[in-house]
Design a protein around this motif. Structure first.
Motif, PDB file in Angstrom:
ATOM      1  N   ASP A 279       0.844  -1.219   0.000  1.00 51.44           N
ATOM      2  CA  ASP A 279       0.000   0.000   0.000  1.00 51.44           C
ATOM      3  C   ASP A 279       0.868   1.252   0.000  1.00 51.44           C
ATOM      4  O   ASP A 279       0.562   2.244  -0.676  1.00 51.44           O
ATOM      5  CB  ASP A 279      -0.901   0.026   1.242  1.00 51.44           C
ATOM      6  CG  ASP A 279      -2.066  -0.945   1.104  1.00 51.44           C
ATOM      7  OD1 ASP A 279      -2.278  -1.463  -0.012  1.00 51.44           O
ATOM      8  OD2 ASP A 279      -2.746  -1.189   2.123  1.00 51.44           O
ATOM      9  N   CYS A 280       1.957   1.208   0.777  1.00 53.48           N
ATOM     10  CA  CYS A 280       2.854   2.368   0.842  1.00 53.48           C
ATOM     11  C   CYS A 280       3.452   2.632  -0.548  1.00 53.48           C
ATOM     12  O   CYS A 280       3.492   3.781  -1.003  1.00 53.48           O
ATOM     13  CB  CYS A 280       3.940   2.110   1.881  1.00 53.48           C
ATOM     14  SG  CYS A 280       5.225   3.356   1.886  1.00 53.48           S
ATOM     15  N   GLU A 283       0.934   4.194  -2.831  1.00 50.67           N
ATOM     16  CA  GLU A 283       0.737   5.620  -2.502  1.00 50.67           C
ATOM     17  C   GLU A 283       1.922   6.476  -2.962  1.00 50.67           C
ATOM     18  O   GLU A 283       1.750   7.571  -3.489  1.00 50.67           O
ATOM     19  CB  GLU A 283       0.571   5.803  -0.991  1.00 50.67           C
ATOM     20  CG  GLU A 283      -0.835   5.559  -0.515  1.00 50.67           C
ATOM     21  CD  GLU A 283      -0.916   5.465   1.002  1.00 50.67           C
ATOM     22  OE1 GLU A 283      -0.112   6.130   1.685  1.00 50.67           O
ATOM     23  OE2 GLU A 283      -1.779   4.713   1.487  1.00 50.67           O
ATOM     24  N   GLN A 284       3.133   5.951  -2.750  1.00 51.61           N
ATOM     25  CA  GLN A 284       4.317   6.718  -3.169  1.00 51.61           C
ATOM     26  C   GLN A 284       4.311   6.914  -4.689  1.00 51.61           C
ATOM     27  O   GLN A 284       4.637   7.993  -5.188  1.00 51.61           O
ATOM     28  CB  GLN A 284       5.588   5.989  -2.722  1.00 51.61           C
ATOM     29  CG  GLN A 284       5.784   6.036  -1.218  1.00 51.61           C
ATOM     30  CD  GLN A 284       7.054   5.332  -0.764  1.00 51.61           C
ATOM     31  OE1 GLN A 284       7.556   4.440  -1.444  1.00 51.61           O
ATOM     32  NE2 GLN A 284       7.555   5.706   0.392  1.00 51.61           N
ATOM     33  N   GLN A 286       1.696   6.897  -6.565  1.00 52.12           N
ATOM     34  CA  GLN A 286       0.595   7.813  -6.886  1.00 52.12           C
ATOM     35  C   GLN A 286       1.018   9.261  -6.669  1.00 52.12           C
ATOM     36  O   GLN A 286       0.748  10.130  -7.503  1.00 52.12           O
ATOM     37  CB  GLN A 286      -0.589   7.482  -5.991  1.00 52.12           C
ATOM     38  CG  GLN A 286      -1.888   8.093  -6.458  1.00 52.12           C
ATOM     39  CD  GLN A 286      -3.056   7.542  -5.648  1.00 52.12           C
ATOM     40  OE1 GLN A 286      -2.870   7.070  -4.525  1.00 52.12           O
ATOM     41  NE2 GLN A 286      -4.240   7.616  -6.215  1.00 52.12           N
ATOM     42  N   SER A 287       1.720   9.506  -5.570  1.00 46.44           N
ATOM     43  CA  SER A 287       2.108  10.901  -5.309  1.00 46.44           C
ATOM     44  C   SER A 287       3.153  11.378  -6.310  1.00 46.44           C
ATOM     45  O   SER A 287       3.381  12.570  -6.449  1.00 46.44           O
ATOM     46  CB  SER A 287       2.576  11.090  -3.869  1.00 46.44           C
ATOM     47  OG  SER A 287       3.748  10.371  -3.668  1.00 46.44           O
ATOM     48  N   GLU A 291      -0.271   5.669 -11.610  1.00 47.61           N
ATOM     49  CA  GLU A 291      -1.379   4.899 -11.033  1.00 47.61           C
ATOM     50  C   GLU A 291      -1.063   3.418 -11.175  1.00 47.61           C
ATOM     51  O   GLU A 291      -0.855   2.930 -12.302  1.00 47.61           O
ATOM     52  CB  GLU A 291      -2.686   5.229 -11.764  1.00 47.61           C
ATOM     53  CG  GLU A 291      -3.884   4.597 -11.108  1.00 47.61           C
ATOM     54  CD  GLU A 291      -5.118   4.663 -11.993  1.00 47.61           C
ATOM     55  OE1 GLU A 291      -6.028   3.854 -11.777  1.00 47.61           O
ATOM     56  OE2 GLU A 291      -5.147   5.515 -12.916  1.00 47.61           O
TER      57      GLU A 291
END
Ligand SMILES: C[S@@+](CC[C@H](N)C(=O)[O-])C[C@H]1O[C@@H](n2cnc3c(N)ncnc32)[C@H](O)[C@@H]1O
Length: 311
Positions: A279-280, A283-284, A286-287, A291
């Motif tokens: 998940d991390c 997210e990283q 994504q930021s 995607e």
């Protein structure tokens, strides 16, 4: 970064110093790893093989040893003898993260076979020996295959690999820090094509074995951002990341193998021990403007492969 983070390179310690440091670590080892005698016996055996000596001194893998470890199952299947050293045999065939990266390589291969299409441009960073792009079935039809690595020795091995595969005319090799590929110290191949690719972006970017050496999350995000700047919108990033042990599927791992994996990691004091949950990583990415559209796991769920689209 502007420094080699996966191995010590020219700064490497002497073997005796590395063994002395490992013995000092063993004095303070957590009891769950076993007795000092057991750990010292493992260290003695490990230091008798070349891979062990290299890892004790360098605490990670360079291009050569990465290929050596990842390609082990294929080499044995092709008839190469297994190593005599029992610790090395264990490490190459049963140690959790090594088996995971061997399985990960297969996920990368399948994804690259799909996305390195005729006329496309692909970047491998850090490229190591560049087996990921040079051995993919679409390599001959691709327009540009670019490998980037900070270690001149990796660049040399990748150049030899490109020559062996008959792909030199479409390969560009860039000696550069992965965080700032647009500021290379050396380029072999078509430098103008590389400059244009940096401006227009690549269709595919692939990366294994660098984020795992980075403890700081912001540095990892900066790394992903630098790759996002080099990927066309709609282009693909294929990237791996180690997960923390509590996220592993331990039902698939023999408890003795797990213990020995931990022991060898401790003895080597590996620099790649920077796990992040899946998940991390999602997210990283994504930021950084990616995607994640697919996640592929090895059996132990220790080293997932993420397929991400540049948005
Ligand atoms: C574990 S190997 C992975 C190589 C390759 N991706 C593979 O899977 O075979 C790590 C690689 O990162 C390179 N490297 C280390 N620090 C780097 C940096 N700051 N920038 C670019 N490459 C770096 C090393 O030279 C080495 O080739």
């Amino acid at each position: 970064m502007s420094e080699l983070i996966s191995h010590s390179g020219a700064q490497s310690h002497e073997l005796e110093d590395a063994i002395r440091a490992a013995r000092a670590r063993i004095n303070d080892a957590p009891t769950e790893l076993g007795s000092d005698d057991e750990l010292n016996a493992e260290l003695d055996l490990w230091a008798q093989c070349e891979l062990g000596r290299w890892m004790l001194v360098n605490q990670g893998w360079d291009a050569f040893w990465t290929r050596y470890c990842i390609s082990y199952p294929d080499r044995v299947a092709a008839g190469e003898a297994e190593p005599d050293n029992e610790a090395e045999r264990f490490f190459l065939s049963r140690s959790v993260q090594v088996v995971a990266t061997q399985q990960r390589f297969r996920h990368f291969s399948r994804l690259l076979a799909k996305y390195v299409r005729p006329g496309s441009s692909a970047l491998s960073v850090p490229c190591g020996v560049m087996d990921d792009l040079l051995l993919t079935p679409g390599a001959a039809g691709a327009r540009w295959l670019v490998g980037a690595d900070l270690d001149p020795r990796s660049i040399q091995l990748a150049a030899e690999n490109a020559r062996d595969q008959g792909l030199t005319d479409k390969v560009v090799l860039v000696e550069a820090d992965a965080w700032s590929l647009d500021q290379p110290t050396a380029i072999s191949g078509d430098a103008a094509a590389f400059a244009e690719l940096c401006a227009t972006g690549f269709d595919v970017v692939t990366s294994n074995g660098l984020n795992i050496y980075v403890p700081d999350d912001d540095e990892v995000i900066r790394l992903y951002q630098s790759w996002r700047n080099l990927t066309k919108r709609g282009g693909h990033l294929i990237v791996s990341a180690l997960t923390p042990m509590p996220d592993w599927d331990l039902a698939t791992v023999d408890p003795d193998d797990l213990l020995r994996t931990k022991r060898l990691s401790f003895i080597n004091d590996v620099k790649w021990a920077n796990p992040r949950t899946a998940d991390c990583t999602v997210e990283q990415l994504q930021s950084a403007g990616f995607e994640v559209v697919e996640t592929h796991y090895d059996a132990a769920r220790a080293f997932p492969t993420f397929l991400a689209v540049a948005v």
